[in-house]
Design a protein around this motif. Sequence first.
Motif, short mmCIF file in Angstrom:
data_model
loop_
_atom_site.label_atom_id
_atom_site.label_comp_id
_atom_site.label_asym_id
_atom_site.label_seq_id
_atom_site.Cartn_x
_atom_site.Cartn_y
_atom_site.Cartn_z
N MET A 151 3.78 3.43 -9.41
CA MET A 151 4.40 2.63 -8.35
C MET A 151 4.39 1.13 -8.68
N ARG A 152 4.18 0.81 -9.94
CA ARG A 152 4.15 -0.61 -10.32
C ARG A 152 5.50 -1.27 -10.11
N ASP A 153 6.58 -0.49 -10.21
CA ASP A 153 7.91 -1.08 -10.05
C ASP A 153 8.18 -1.54 -8.62
N VAL A 154 7.33 -1.12 -7.66
CA VAL A 154 7.48 -1.62 -6.28
C VAL A 154 6.27 -2.48 -5.90
N GLY A 155 5.54 -2.95 -6.90
CA GLY A 155 4.47 -3.91 -6.67
C GLY A 155 3.09 -3.36 -6.44
N ILE A 156 2.92 -2.03 -6.54
CA ILE A 156 1.61 -1.42 -6.31
C ILE A 156 0.85 -1.35 -7.64
N THR A 157 -0.33 -1.95 -7.68
CA THR A 157 -1.14 -1.94 -8.90
C THR A 157 -2.55 -1.41 -8.67
N GLU A 158 -2.95 -1.23 -7.42
CA GLU A 158 -4.28 -0.70 -7.12
C GLU A 158 -4.21 0.26 -5.93
N GLY A 159 -5.23 1.12 -5.85
CA GLY A 159 -5.32 2.06 -4.74
C GLY A 159 -6.69 2.00 -4.11
N ARG A 160 -6.74 2.30 -2.82
CA ARG A 160 -8.00 2.31 -2.09
C ARG A 160 -8.00 3.47 -1.11
N VAL A 161 -9.18 4.01 -0.86
CA VAL A 161 -9.35 5.08 0.12
C VAL A 161 -10.09 4.50 1.33
N LEU A 162 -9.61 4.81 2.52
CA LEU A 162 -10.28 4.36 3.74
C LEU A 162 -10.42 5.55 4.68
N MET A 163 -11.65 5.83 5.08
CA MET A 163 -11.92 6.95 5.97
C MET A 163 -11.99 6.49 7.42
N ALA A 164 -11.61 7.37 8.32
CA ALA A 164 -11.76 7.14 9.76
C ALA A 164 -12.58 8.28 10.34
N ARG A 165 -13.31 7.98 11.40
CA ARG A 165 -14.18 9.02 11.99
C ARG A 165 -13.41 9.96 12.91
N ASP A 166 -12.24 9.53 13.43
CA ASP A 166 -11.48 10.36 14.35
C ASP A 166 -10.03 9.86 14.41
N PRO A 167 -9.13 10.63 15.07
CA PRO A 167 -7.73 10.21 15.12
C PRO A 167 -7.52 8.86 15.79
N GLN A 168 -8.34 8.52 16.78
CA GLN A 168 -8.19 7.24 17.45
C GLN A 168 -8.40 6.08 16.47
N GLN A 169 -9.45 6.18 15.66
CA GLN A 169 -9.70 5.12 14.69
C GLN A 169 -8.61 5.07 13.62
N MET A 170 -8.15 6.22 13.16
CA MET A 170 -7.08 6.23 12.17
C MET A 170 -5.80 5.63 12.73
N ALA A 171 -5.51 5.90 13.99
CA ALA A 171 -4.31 5.32 14.61
C ALA A 171 -4.40 3.79 14.62
N ILE A 172 -5.58 3.26 14.87
CA ILE A 172 -5.79 1.81 14.82
C ILE A 172 -5.53 1.28 13.42
N TYR A 173 -6.05 1.99 12.41
CA TYR A 173 -5.83 1.58 11.02
C TYR A 173 -4.34 1.57 10.67
N LEU A 174 -3.61 2.58 11.15
CA LEU A 174 -2.18 2.66 10.86
C LEU A 174 -1.40 1.55 11.57
N ARG A 175 -1.72 1.31 12.83
CA ARG A 175 -1.02 0.26 13.59
C ARG A 175 -1.27 -1.11 12.99
N SER A 176 -2.49 -1.33 12.50
CA SER A 176 -2.84 -2.65 11.97
C SER A 176 -2.45 -2.82 10.51
N GLY A 177 -1.97 -1.76 9.87
CA GLY A 177 -1.58 -1.84 8.48
C GLY A 177 -2.72 -1.69 7.51
N ARG A 178 -3.90 -1.30 7.98
CA ARG A 178 -5.05 -1.13 7.07
C ARG A 178 -4.93 0.15 6.25
#
Length: 295
Positions: free
Chosen positions: A47-74
């Motif tokens: 995905m370097r051609d669209v500017g992606i050079t690194e990857g990260r994993v982020l865990m959430a404890r439940d759907p509510q927390q994951m929804a916050i991460y998605l809304r905030s762009g995390r």
Amino acid sequence: MAQSTSKALPAPVSEGGHVLVLGRISDDPRAHYEQLRPLLDYVVPRMRDVGITEGRVLMARDPQQMAIYLRSGRVDWVTETAGTGMQLQRRSGAKPLLLTERNGVSRYRSLFIVRRGSGIHTLADLVGRSVAFQSTSSTSAYLVPAMTLLQAGLRPELMLSPRESVNRGKVGYLFARSELNISTWVAKGMVDAGAVSDLDWNDDRRMPASFRNQLEVIHRTAEYPRALEMVRADLPAPVEARLRQVLLEASREPEGQQALRRFFGTTRFLEVDAPTRQALEQLSAGAAQVRDALE
């Protein structure tokens, strides 16, 4: 729990950066990280051609927390069951990117099971009886069976214990926490019925043959997607398009196949076609019904 290949965390895509963040709802972050990381390491260099050079994993404890991460762009990309995916869509605007095929199966259904000779033959016969579900996070052993009961005009009511009496005119339900417990409770007569997926019905680890021989299926639901790859609503279009392409092509390359096997036994990704979208719409509507009636 967050993991990165570098000590300093560069900016994610949402902040104009070059890091693609893969998320997962997890009660075992260490084990899930080992399953997520190989596919992320496969995807990022492509995905370097669209500017992606690194990857990260982020865990959430439940759907509510994951929804916050998605809304905030995390978080940019999430892998989840279809039921949880629809929850995230409702809570955050996340959208399905691809259908996930695991161990050669992309769709499955829920089954209602009872003991042979119980006199229970239809869903209507469950009135005044008890049903074991797995947990509220399960699509196949809670969400779909619960919405099936509601759509059949039945009235599920939470029980605190298998020993509790079911109120007149209701279908009592309780949570067994695992598929094996569900099969055990039904086989041993602790509850009148249980709900499992057709995959679990044929899995000796979750449904021992000695139990299966004592049980029968009284109802099969329609099929629905087994798992989904979801992306946040405002993921840049070039990043989304390239991610879709890379994931679709992964099963055609030996390196990709190896990463997919580590990724929860994934065999390939498929486009979200019209029948899949229809099934997801029905699942989303049913989830809303379950939330309003039972939660």
